[in-house]
Scaffold this motif. Sequence first.
Motif, PDB file in Angstrom:
ATOM      1  N   ASP A  35       0.917  -1.237  -0.146  1.00  0.00           N
ATOM      2  CA  ASP A  35      -0.011   0.145  -0.302  1.00  0.00           C
ATOM      3  C   ASP A  35       0.714   1.221   0.020  1.00  0.00           C
ATOM      4  OD1 ASP A  35      -2.002  -1.790   0.163  1.00  0.00           O
ATOM      5  OD2 ASP A  35      -2.845  -1.031   1.836  1.00  0.00           O
ATOM      6  N   GLU A  36       1.817   1.185   0.674  1.00  0.00           N
ATOM      7  CA  GLU A  36       2.790   2.206   0.732  1.00  0.00           C
ATOM      8  C   GLU A  36       3.442   2.500  -0.734  1.00  0.00           C
ATOM      9  OE1 GLU A  36       6.993   3.993   2.825  1.00  0.00           O
ATOM     10  OE2 GLU A  36       6.194   1.858   3.391  1.00  0.00           O
ATOM     11  N   GLU A  37       3.816   1.679  -1.494  1.00  0.00           N
ATOM     12  CA  GLU A  37       4.568   1.716  -2.829  1.00  0.00           C
ATOM     13  C   GLU A  37       3.218   2.219  -3.729  1.00  0.00           C
ATOM     14  OE1 GLU A  37       7.774  -1.469  -3.014  1.00  0.00           O
ATOM     15  OE2 GLU A  37       5.882  -2.104  -3.017  1.00  0.00           O
ATOM     16  N   ILE A  38       2.121   1.728  -3.530  1.00  0.00           N
ATOM     17  CA  ILE A  38       0.992   2.100  -4.232  1.00  0.00           C
ATOM     18  C   ILE A  38       0.494   3.773  -4.148  1.00  0.00           C
ATOM     19  CG2 ILE A  38      -1.421   1.766  -4.989  1.00  0.00           C
ATOM     20  CD1 ILE A  38      -0.909  -1.267  -4.272  1.00  0.00           C
ATOM     21  N   ARG A  39       0.593   4.016  -2.893  1.00  0.00           N
ATOM     22  CA  ARG A  39       0.433   5.463  -2.810  1.00  0.00           C
ATOM     23  C   ARG A  39       1.435   6.407  -3.384  1.00  0.00           C
ATOM     24  NH1 ARG A  39      -3.368   7.492   0.413  1.00  0.00           N
ATOM     25  NH2 ARG A  39      -3.713   5.421   1.576  1.00  0.00           N
ATOM     26  N   LYS A  40       2.679   6.106  -3.305  1.00  0.00           N
ATOM     27  CA  LYS A  40       3.664   6.730  -4.122  1.00  0.00           C
ATOM     28  C   LYS A  40       3.151   7.032  -5.460  1.00  0.00           C
ATOM     29  CE  LYS A  40       7.348   5.893  -0.618  1.00  0.00           C
ATOM     30  NZ  LYS A  40       8.799   5.217  -0.931  1.00  0.00           N
ATOM     31  N   MET A  41       2.712   5.801  -5.893  1.00  0.00           N
ATOM     32  CA  MET A  41       2.770   5.941  -7.651  1.00  0.00           C
ATOM     33  C   MET A  41       1.278   6.628  -7.949  1.00  0.00           C
ATOM     34  SD  MET A  41       4.285   2.285  -8.742  1.00  0.00           S
ATOM     35  CE  MET A  41       3.534   1.312  -7.617  1.00  0.00           C
TER      36      MET A  41
END
Length: 314
Positions: free
Chosen positions: A287-293
């Motif tokens: 989720d942290e990576e997706i939020r960045k993208m």
Amino acid sequence: MTEAAINDPVEQRVDALLQGAIDPHVHSGPSIAERGIDHLQLAIEASKAGFAAVVTKDHDYSGVMTAALIARHHPELRTKVYSSIVLNNVVGGFNPYAVEHMAAMGGKVVWMPTLAAENHLRWEKTAGWVHPASTQKIRPAAGIPVLDGNKAVRDEVKEVLDIVARNDIALASGHLHISETWLVFEEARRRGVKRLVLTHPEDIVDASMNDVSGIAAMGAFVEHSLCMFLEGSKFKTCEEEDLRKHIDAAGVGQTILCSDLGQTGVFSPIEGFRRGIKLCMKLGYSDEEIRKMVSLNAARALGIEADLPAPSPT
């Protein structure tokens, strides 16, 4: 929370990740080509979903005036609407007056030519695709060069790059060939442009994974059009695993996901984001990576970090 999310943990995760999302590449209307959603409808739907911002993109005009009207007359909407300009024939190509006007009115992105890019016109001949409005409503696009006969960036392009630098807005590569993008981006860096975005390397522009990683290494963001990866999209040209390869080539920190939607005959930009987030989950991103993208990286590229909602207390 959507009705579907009440008893579905996946949908709950998607709803949470849409809070503060940014779609920096939406083809809402009105437009000379048919659109399935207009700018105001987009703002309303995005607000309901929790988006922080959207950037409208039309191949033929800057939507900054519409964005200003929406902000003035619909202060209740949580989604901020920004717009951009695409340097195609209708605005006069590399027209410094048009670019300055867009910047003065709060526009956030200057796109290199798309339908009028020489590379796009070559690609059309092999792809068997033409923009529906080009032959039905206006004359076919005429190619707008970015390089001179010595493969150097043309002076009129440099003038636009200077305006982009002076106003600290984003420069997106549009439909230039990747070999042209390298030269334009290098010149842009020399002239003080800080915000660079490579447009959908997965299609039209002929970029390799080495190009993706190299462009990201120079500090540019790499923007991927979700509509080109999603099942059920009429624009699908890539497989799901191709998205992983692109993300891994640039790195999560330099990757931006956009819908590139708003056309007729396909799901909405908001639904495209929902499906795109689910695809990223399927590919194993946190989720942290997706939020960045889907949010944080676009905010950095556009310089609108202040528009993001405050982090939820833990």
